[in-house]
Design a protein around this motif. Structure first.
Motif, PDB file in Angstrom:
ATOM      1  N   TYR A  65       0.831  -1.329  -0.081  1.00  0.00           N
ATOM      2  CA  TYR A  65      -0.167   0.236   0.208  1.00  0.00           C
ATOM      3  C   TYR A  65       0.656   1.347  -0.040  1.00  0.00           C
ATOM      4  O   TYR A  65       0.102   2.282  -0.151  1.00  0.00           O
ATOM      5  N   GLN A  66       2.099   1.166   0.143  1.00  0.00           N
ATOM      6  CA  GLN A  66       3.213   2.461  -0.072  1.00  0.00           C
ATOM      7  C   GLN A  66       4.165   2.362  -0.781  1.00  0.00           C
ATOM      8  O   GLN A  66       4.744   1.352  -1.076  1.00  0.00           O
ATOM      9  N   SER A  67       4.349   3.511  -1.816  1.00  0.00           N
ATOM     10  CA  SER A  67       5.398   3.474  -2.608  1.00  0.00           C
ATOM     11  C   SER A  67       6.004   4.871  -2.605  1.00  0.00           C
ATOM     12  O   SER A  67       5.112   5.951  -2.464  1.00  0.00           O
ATOM     13  N   ALA A  68       7.104   5.196  -3.237  1.00  0.00           N
ATOM     14  CA  ALA A  68       7.524   6.528  -3.654  1.00  0.00           C
ATOM     15  C   ALA A  68       8.539   6.147  -4.941  1.00  0.00           C
ATOM     16  O   ALA A  68       9.068   5.383  -5.023  1.00  0.00           O
ATOM     17  N   ILE A  69       8.129   7.224  -5.622  1.00  0.00           N
ATOM     18  CA  ILE A  69       9.191   7.147  -6.880  1.00  0.00           C
ATOM     19  C   ILE A  69      10.411   8.411  -6.693  1.00  0.00           C
ATOM     20  O   ILE A  69      10.096   9.499  -6.045  1.00  0.00           O
ATOM     21  N   TYR A  70      11.175   7.992  -7.085  1.00  0.00           N
ATOM     22  CA  TYR A  70      12.595   8.507  -7.306  1.00  0.00           C
ATOM     23  C   TYR A  70      13.356   8.628  -8.514  1.00  0.00           C
ATOM     24  O   TYR A  70      13.240   7.783  -9.325  1.00  0.00           O
ATOM     25  N   ASP A  71      14.300   9.636  -8.546  1.00  0.00           N
ATOM     26  CA  ASP A  71      15.340   9.760  -9.824  1.00  0.00           C
ATOM     27  C   ASP A  71      14.650   9.505 -11.137  1.00  0.00           C
ATOM     28  O   ASP A  71      15.157   8.740 -12.151  1.00  0.00           O
ATOM     29  N   VAL A  72      13.499  10.131 -11.475  1.00  0.00           N
ATOM     30  CA  VAL A  72      13.079  10.243 -12.761  1.00  0.00           C
ATOM     31  C   VAL A  72      13.837  11.300 -13.557  1.00  0.00           C
ATOM     32  O   VAL A  72      13.749  12.552 -13.157  1.00  0.00           O
ATOM     33  N   ARG A  79      13.836  15.693 -24.103  1.00  0.00           N
ATOM     34  CA  ARG A  79      12.662  15.963 -23.274  1.00  0.00           C
ATOM     35  C   ARG A  79      11.426  16.496 -24.375  1.00  0.00           C
ATOM     36  O   ARG A  79      11.632  16.962 -25.321  1.00  0.00           O
ATOM     37  N   GLY A  80      10.105  16.521 -23.749  1.00  0.00           N
ATOM     38  CA  GLY A  80       9.089  16.939 -24.356  1.00  0.00           C
ATOM     39  C   GLY A  80       8.731  16.113 -25.438  1.00  0.00           C
ATOM     40  O   GLY A  80       7.859  16.067 -26.328  1.00  0.00           O
ATOM     41  N   LYS A  81       9.166  14.776 -25.513  1.00  0.00           N
ATOM     42  CA  LYS A  81       8.786  13.531 -26.364  1.00  0.00           C
ATOM     43  C   LYS A  81       8.031  12.614 -25.663  1.00  0.00           C
ATOM     44  O   LYS A  81       7.637  11.622 -26.238  1.00  0.00           O
ATOM     45  N   GLY A  82       7.542  12.824 -24.604  1.00  0.00           N
ATOM     46  CA  GLY A  82       6.490  11.824 -24.040  1.00  0.00           C
ATOM     47  C   GLY A  82       7.217  10.791 -23.121  1.00  0.00           C
ATOM     48  O   GLY A  82       6.626   9.634 -22.771  1.00  0.00           O
ATOM     49  N   ILE A  83       8.517  10.734 -23.243  1.00  0.00           N
ATOM     50  CA  ILE A  83       9.377   9.705 -22.389  1.00  0.00           C
ATOM     51  C   ILE A  83       9.061   9.717 -20.986  1.00  0.00           C
ATOM     52  O   ILE A  83       9.224   8.493 -20.344  1.00  0.00           O
ATOM     53  N   GLY A  84       9.038  10.859 -20.343  1.00  0.00           N
ATOM     54  CA  GLY A  84       8.928  10.951 -18.803  1.00  0.00           C
ATOM     55  C   GLY A  84       7.693  10.499 -18.568  1.00  0.00           C
ATOM     56  O   GLY A  84       7.441   9.701 -17.408  1.00  0.00           O
ATOM     57  N   THR A  85       6.500  10.668 -19.211  1.00  0.00           N
ATOM     58  CA  THR A  85       5.137  10.304 -19.009  1.00  0.00           C
ATOM     59  C   THR A  85       5.106   8.755 -19.026  1.00  0.00           C
ATOM     60  O   THR A  85       4.519   7.827 -18.300  1.00  0.00           O
ATOM     61  N   MET A  86       5.889   8.164 -20.263  1.00  0.00           N
ATOM     62  CA  MET A  86       5.984   6.739 -20.443  1.00  0.00           C
ATOM     63  C   MET A  86       6.633   6.195 -19.207  1.00  0.00           C
ATOM     64  O   MET A  86       6.151   5.135 -18.827  1.00  0.00           O
ATOM     65  N   ILE A  87       7.781   6.569 -18.843  1.00  0.00           N
ATOM     66  CA  ILE A  87       8.238   6.085 -17.555  1.00  0.00           C
ATOM     67  C   ILE A  87       7.651   6.177 -16.343  1.00  0.00           C
ATOM     68  O   ILE A  87       7.500   5.164 -15.636  1.00  0.00           O
ATOM     69  N   ILE A  88       7.074   7.320 -15.900  1.00  0.00           N
ATOM     70  CA  ILE A  88       6.158   7.492 -14.698  1.00  0.00           C
ATOM     71  C   ILE A  88       4.961   6.329 -15.010  1.00  0.00           C
ATOM     72  O   ILE A  88       4.636   5.767 -14.161  1.00  0.00           O
ATOM     73  N   ASN A  89       4.240   6.080 -16.058  1.00  0.00           N
ATOM     74  CA  ASN A  89       2.943   5.351 -16.186  1.00  0.00           C
ATOM     75  C   ASN A  89       3.388   3.918 -16.235  1.00  0.00           C
ATOM     76  O   ASN A  89       2.734   3.001 -15.432  1.00  0.00           O
ATOM     77  N   ASN A  90       4.708   3.414 -16.602  1.00  0.00           N
ATOM     78  CA  ASN A  90       5.222   1.953 -16.443  1.00  0.00           C
ATOM     79  C   ASN A  90       5.650   1.911 -14.793  1.00  0.00           C
ATOM     80  O   ASN A  90       5.163   0.742 -14.554  1.00  0.00           O
ATOM     81  N   ILE A  91       6.070   2.784 -14.179  1.00  0.00           N
ATOM     82  CA  ILE A  91       6.355   2.752 -12.680  1.00  0.00           C
ATOM     83  C   ILE A  91       5.058   2.426 -12.091  1.00  0.00           C
ATOM     84  O   ILE A  91       5.007   1.326 -11.195  1.00  0.00           O
ATOM     85  N   LEU A  92       4.113   3.302 -12.474  1.00  0.00           N
ATOM     86  CA  LEU A  92       2.718   3.247 -11.678  1.00  0.00           C
ATOM     87  C   LEU A  92       1.900   2.010 -12.031  1.00  0.00           C
ATOM     88  O   LEU A  92       1.331   1.374 -11.179  1.00  0.00           O
ATOM     89  N   GLU A  93       2.301   1.470 -13.264  1.00  0.00           N
ATOM     90  CA  GLU A  93       1.605   0.051 -13.515  1.00  0.00           C
ATOM     91  C   GLU A  93       1.760  -0.990 -12.645  1.00  0.00           C
ATOM     92  O   GLU A  93       1.238  -1.835 -12.244  1.00  0.00           O
ATOM     93  N   ARG A  94       3.121  -0.971 -12.077  1.00  0.00           N
ATOM     94  CA  ARG A  94       3.980  -1.857 -11.410  1.00  0.00           C
ATOM     95  C   ARG A  94       3.812  -1.995  -9.808  1.00  0.00           C
ATOM     96  O   ARG A  94       4.203  -2.452  -9.150  1.00  0.00           O
ATOM     97  N   ILE A  95       3.123  -0.815  -9.613  1.00  0.00           N
ATOM     98  CA  ILE A  95       2.941  -0.353  -8.060  1.00  0.00           C
ATOM     99  C   ILE A  95       1.449   0.091  -7.967  1.00  0.00           C
ATOM    100  O   ILE A  95       1.139   0.697  -6.999  1.00  0.00           O
ATOM    101  N   SER A  96       0.675  -0.459  -8.798  1.00  0.00           N
ATOM    102  CA  SER A  96      -0.840  -0.040  -8.740  1.00  0.00           C
ATOM    103  C   SER A  96      -1.383  -0.492  -7.337  1.00  0.00           C
ATOM    104  O   SER A  96      -0.969  -1.462  -6.696  1.00  0.00           O
TER     105      SER A  96
END
Length: 140
Positions: A65-72, A79-96
């Motif tokens: 039930y607890q997670s923290a995201i670091y070092d993105v 930058r500005g190509k959606g890569i950061g969003t893709m990384i965050i979304n992939n992390i969030l899928e794995r800590i849903s």
């Protein structure tokens, strides 16, 4: 751009991780320190353009039930190509289904708000480098 994502720490150039963090103005350490931090994380995501490391992020979690995201971080030229969003979304899928916290530079809050993160009203921190964190706008 030939983008691929990787979810483990094998064959990562840790000096590149350190240099990327330095180049984007984030906290950075010797590559070996980053290797240990990423290997001890619950989730890691590395983004490559062909074989060039261009971005990454990680999360620590209890897996329940607890997670923290670091070092993105994303290399400035990507930058500005959606890569950061893709990384965050992939992390969030794995800590849903966990609460997720992170801290970011004040000027980056808008990016995370677009991904449904919200400011906390009750957050506290005990920073090892308290004065530096205060100077950088992370603490009062």
């Amino acid at each position: 751009m030939k983008l691929k994502l990787k979810y483990d720490c094998s064959d990562i150039d840790w000096d590149c991780v350190s240099n990327t963090l330095k180049n984007v103005g984030m906290a950075y350490f010797h590559g070996e320190t980053h290797r240990k931090a990423f290997e001890n994380s619950y989730v890691v995501v590395f983004a490559f353009d062909d074989n060039k490391l261009i971005g990454f992020g990680r999360a620590i979690s209890d897996g329940i039930y607890q997670s923290a995201i670091y070092d993105v971080a994303i290399s400035p030229e990507y930058r500005g190509k959606g890569i950061g969003t893709m990384i965050i979304n992939n992390i969030l899928e794995r800590i849903s289904e966990t609460n997720v916290i992170l801290y970011t530079f004040p000027e980056k809050e808008v990016f995370y708000e677009k991904l449904n993160f919200r400011k906390m009203k009750t957050g506290m921190a005990l920073f090892y480098n308290a004065e530096e964190m205060r100077e950088n706008g992370f603490a009062e």
